[in-house]
Design an enzyme around this catalytic site. Structure first.
Site, PDB file in Angstrom:
ATOM      1  N   GLY A  12       0.776  -1.237   0.000  1.00 30.55           N
ATOM      2  CA  GLY A  12       0.000   0.000   0.000  1.00 30.55           C
ATOM      3  C   GLY A  12       0.805   1.284   0.000  1.00 30.55           C
ATOM      4  N   ARG A  66     -16.790 -17.443  -8.135  1.00 35.40           N
ATOM      5  CA  ARG A  66     -16.253 -16.160  -8.606  1.00 35.40           C
ATOM      6  C   ARG A  66     -17.382 -15.151  -8.830  1.00 35.40           C
ATOM      7  NH1 ARG A  66     -10.849 -14.721  -8.407  1.00 35.40           N
ATOM      8  NH2 ARG A  66     -10.688 -12.812  -9.600  1.00 35.40           N
ATOM      9  N   VAL A  93      -8.279  -9.900 -11.133  1.00 37.38           N
ATOM     10  CA  VAL A  93      -8.875  -9.452 -12.396  1.00 37.38           C
ATOM     11  C   VAL A  93     -10.272  -8.909 -12.098  1.00 37.38           C
ATOM     12  CG1 VAL A  93      -9.675 -10.205 -14.678  1.00 37.38           C
ATOM     13  CG2 VAL A  93      -7.555 -11.139 -13.702  1.00 37.38           C
ATOM     14  N   LEU A  94     -10.553  -7.702 -12.588  1.00 38.15           N
ATOM     15  CA  LEU A  94     -11.845  -7.085 -12.288  1.00 38.15           C
ATOM     16  C   LEU A  94     -12.955  -7.726 -13.097  1.00 38.15           C
ATOM     17  CD1 LEU A  94     -11.369  -3.213 -12.116  1.00 38.15           C
ATOM     18  CD2 LEU A  94     -11.338  -4.885 -10.263  1.00 38.15           C
ATOM     19  N   HIS A 110       0.632   1.267 -13.190  1.00 40.99           N
ATOM     20  CA  HIS A 110       1.459   0.140 -13.640  1.00 40.99           C
ATOM     21  C   HIS A 110       2.929   0.586 -13.635  1.00 40.99           C
ATOM     22  CE1 HIS A 110       2.448  -3.577 -15.636  1.00 40.99           C
ATOM     23  NE2 HIS A 110       3.256  -2.879 -16.412  1.00 40.99           N
ATOM     24  N   GLU A 148     -11.457  -3.622 -20.668  1.00 43.47           N
ATOM     25  CA  GLU A 148     -11.556  -5.071 -20.474  1.00 43.47           C
ATOM     26  C   GLU A 148     -10.209  -5.778 -20.611  1.00 43.47           C
ATOM     27  OE1 GLU A 148     -13.406  -3.282 -22.451  1.00 43.47           O
ATOM     28  OE2 GLU A 148     -15.515  -3.672 -22.045  1.00 43.47           O
ATOM     29  N   GLY A 149      -9.243  -5.159 -21.235  1.00 47.33           N
ATOM     30  CA  GLY A 149      -7.944  -5.803 -21.439  1.00 47.33           C
ATOM     31  C   GLY A 149      -7.046  -5.644 -20.222  1.00 47.33           C
ATOM     32  N   ASP A 151      -3.963  -3.875 -18.925  1.00 48.11           N
ATOM     33  CA  ASP A 151      -3.082  -2.714 -19.155  1.00 48.11           C
ATOM     34  C   ASP A 151      -3.277  -2.099 -20.547  1.00 48.11           C
ATOM     35  OD1 ASP A 151      -1.967  -3.240 -16.615  1.00 48.11           O
ATOM     36  OD2 ASP A 151      -0.426  -4.522 -17.464  1.00 48.11           O
TER      37      ASP A 151
HETATM   38  C1  GRF Z   1       3.094  -0.993  -7.528  1.00 46.45           C
HETATM   39  O1  GRF Z   1       4.337  -1.244  -8.111  1.00 46.45           O
HETATM   40  C2  GRF Z   1       2.072  -0.707  -8.607  1.00 46.45           C
HETATM   41  O2  GRF Z   1       2.605  -0.049  -9.700  1.00 46.45           O
HETATM   42  C3  GRF Z   1       1.629  -2.093  -8.986  1.00 46.45           C
HETATM   43  O3  GRF Z   1       1.611  -2.816  -7.777  1.00 46.45           O
HETATM   44  C4  GRF Z   1       2.538  -2.241  -6.856  1.00 46.45           C
HETATM   45  C5  GRF Z   1       1.789  -1.930  -5.593  1.00 46.45           C
HETATM   46  O4  GRF Z   1       2.649  -1.487  -4.576  1.00 46.45           O
HETATM   47  N1  GRF Z   1       0.393  -2.070  -9.699  1.00 46.45           N
HETATM   48  P1  GRF Z   1       2.055  -0.858  -3.251  1.00 46.45           P
HETATM   49  O5  GRF Z   1       1.121  -1.893  -2.631  1.00 46.45           O
HETATM   50  O6  GRF Z   1       1.336   0.405  -3.604  1.00 46.45           O
HETATM   51  O7  GRF Z   1       3.245  -0.599  -2.354  1.00 46.45           O
END
Ligand code: GRF
Length: 210
Positions: A12, A66, A93-94, A110, A148-149, A151
């Site tokens: 987090g 699920r 996955v959402l 990401h 839906e994909g 990233d």
């Molecule tokens: C981060 O690197 C983010 O980019 C990826 O997951 C990681 C989460 O890290 N999607 P944190 O839990 O916010 O420390």
């Protein structure tokens, strides 16, 4: 006031960056209404509780299917009257129903410059291992809207970070977080909360200051 749900699975630190930015006033017109984790032991939940933010676990393991889990997640978001869903390291996955209900109202952070090192299988240290093994000189982070994909949604913000010759996946991950993720995720929320962002034909437009 934009009501945020932050979805997490781990430490987090991105959630913390958002909490701190709201506290400092560098993010305005936004409040974190709820933090949801699929993992009850996620340290992110403790970070939220330490700041008086409602924090709960909604785990697929606790539902018979699920579908039931998907329904439960959507029900929580609706109950919290969420305007924007922020995926901050959420490793689930959402459900499509959620993506459709919150179309152009879900963002993800990401840890690479999309379209490099993204898609199925690119998460956590794997992203940075791939960047190092390809030998790139620059990497970074991306905030994008979620479709839906994996990233593949419209890109909102990106920030580049240099790769150093002696980097390990761990040192690179840390630099990408500190110099890119913790900067652009709060920035993205601030832009959205202040009505500066629109999505048109799969592309993001950001309104410029006068
Ligand atoms: C981060 O690197 C983010 O980019 C990826 O997951 C990681 C989460 O890290 N999607 P944190 O839990 O916010 O420390």
């Amino acid at each position: 006031m934009l009501r945020l749900a932050v979805l997490v699975s781990g430490g987090g630190t991105n959630l913390q960056a958002l909490i701190d930015a709201i506290g400092r006033g560098t993010v305005t017109n936004a409040e974190i209404s709820v933090v949801i984790s699929n993992n009850k032991n996620a340290y992110a939940l403790e970070r939220a509780r330490a700041h008086g933010i409602p924090a709960l676990c909604v785990s697929p393991k606790e539902y018979e299917s699920r579908e039931r889990f998907n329904e439960a997640l959507l029900t929580k978001l609706k109950a919290c009257r969420v305007d924007l869903v922020v995926l901050a390291g959420f490793l689930v996955v959402l459900p499509e129903a959620l993506i459709h209900r919150y179309a152009d109202r879900i963002i993800n952070i990401h840890p690479s410059l999309i379209p490099s090192f993204c898609g199925t299988g690119y998460y956590g240290l794997k992203v940075h291992e791939a960047a190092l093994s390809r030998g790139v000189c620059v990497t970074g982070a991306t905030v994008h809207f979620v479709d839906e994909g994996t990233d593949t949604g419209p890109i909102l913000l990106q920030r580049a970070v240099p790769v150093r010759p002696d980097d390990t996946p761990e040192t690179l991950q840390r630099r990408v977080m500190e110099e890119a993720e913790w900067v652009i995720l709060p920035q993205a929320v601030d832009l959205i909360a202040n009505g500066k962002v629109s999505v048109e034909n799969g592309h993001v437009r950001i309104a410029c200051e006068e």
